[in-house]
Design an enzyme around this catalytic site. Structure first.
Site, PDB file in Angstrom:
ATOM      1  N   GLY A  11      39.603  22.514  -4.722  1.00 57.14           N
ATOM      2  CA  GLY A  11      39.565  21.541  -3.636  1.00 57.14           C
ATOM      3  C   GLY A  11      38.168  21.449  -3.066  1.00 57.14           C
ATOM      4  N   CYS A  12      38.062  21.136  -1.812  1.00 59.76           N
ATOM      5  CA  CYS A  12      36.781  20.995  -1.139  1.00 59.76           C
ATOM      6  C   CYS A  12      35.959  22.272  -1.291  1.00 59.76           C
ATOM      7  CB  CYS A  12      37.010  20.697   0.340  1.00 59.76           C
ATOM      8  SG  CYS A  12      35.506  20.686   1.325  1.00 59.76           S
ATOM      9  N   PHE A  13      34.725  22.146  -1.756  1.00 61.73           N
ATOM     10  CA  PHE A  13      33.925  23.357  -1.969  1.00 61.73           C
ATOM     11  C   PHE A  13      33.559  24.058  -0.678  1.00 61.73           C
ATOM     12  CE2 PHE A  13      30.415  20.203  -3.504  1.00 61.73           C
ATOM     13  CZ  PHE A  13      30.153  19.722  -2.238  1.00 61.73           C
ATOM     14  N   TRP A  14      33.587  23.380   0.454  1.00 63.29           N
ATOM     15  CA  TRP A  14      33.307  24.052   1.730  1.00 63.29           C
ATOM     16  C   TRP A  14      34.315  25.175   1.980  1.00 63.29           C
ATOM     17  CZ3 TRP A  14      33.071  19.060   5.169  1.00 63.29           C
ATOM     18  CH2 TRP A  14      31.940  18.303   4.828  1.00 63.29           C
TER      19      TRP A  14
END
Length: 180
Positions: A11-14
């Site tokens: 998902g979102c790399f953050w």
């Protein structure tokens, strides 16, 4: 043993970066793009969903301190491997759950980790094992994003912070920094 690399998309790399920044034995976490057909993609291009890339993280880790299998178990704990091409409200192939092994040994361990994760789930695990592909480092403003922007960014507060809290509670013995 020499430092090794692991490349994971969840998902979102953050979100994924924030978790692995805290893991004992991980010396560096880099956000980037992998698995697509466009050379040197930008965040805007990847978010458009047409490049084929996944938002991912590349981990530098010491296998004498943490095994690749343990990293994968953490990976499966902090994202939903049963959601195809999405994580929560982030939808598209760029948010897929994927593992990009750096060796045949990592590929075998990835298969074993998927099997372990499947035992914990009540739906099929859809995480893919994809061939290692060119790695493109994400723009500077994405690196250490949660560390810099987490307390002021609504997305981070609603999505990243709970994942990080869940990880810290479940893996306290694996934290670089012990909670006071």
């Amino acid at each position: 043993m020499a430092e090794q690399l692991a490349t994971l998309a969840g998902g979102c790399f953050w979100c994924v970066e924030a978790v692995f920044d805290d893991v004992l034995g991980v010396s560096a976490v880099e956000s980037g793009y992998i698995g697509g057909q466009t050379a040197n993609p930008t965040y805007k291009q990847v978010c458009g969903g047409d490049t084929g890339h996944a938002e991912a993280v590349r981990l530098h880790f010491d296998p004498d301190m943490i095994s690749y299998g343990d990293l994968l178990d953490i990976f499966f704990h902090v994202h939903d491997p049963t959601q195809l091409n999405r994580q929560g409200n982030d939808i598209g192939t760029q948010y897929r759950s994927a593992i990009f092994p750096h060796s045949p040994e990592q590929e075998a361990e990835a298969r074993a980790a998927i099997a372990r994760a499947q035992v914990e789930q009540n739906k099929p695990v859809v995480t893919t094992i994809e061939p290692l592909a060119p790695w493109y480092v994400a723009e500077d403003y994405h690196q250490e994003y949660f560390e810099r922007e987490g307390s002021s960014n609504p997305y981070c507060m609603a999505v990243v912070a709970p994942k990080l809290q869940k990880f810290r509670k479940s893996y306290a013995a694996r934290l670089k920094r012990q909670e006071a």
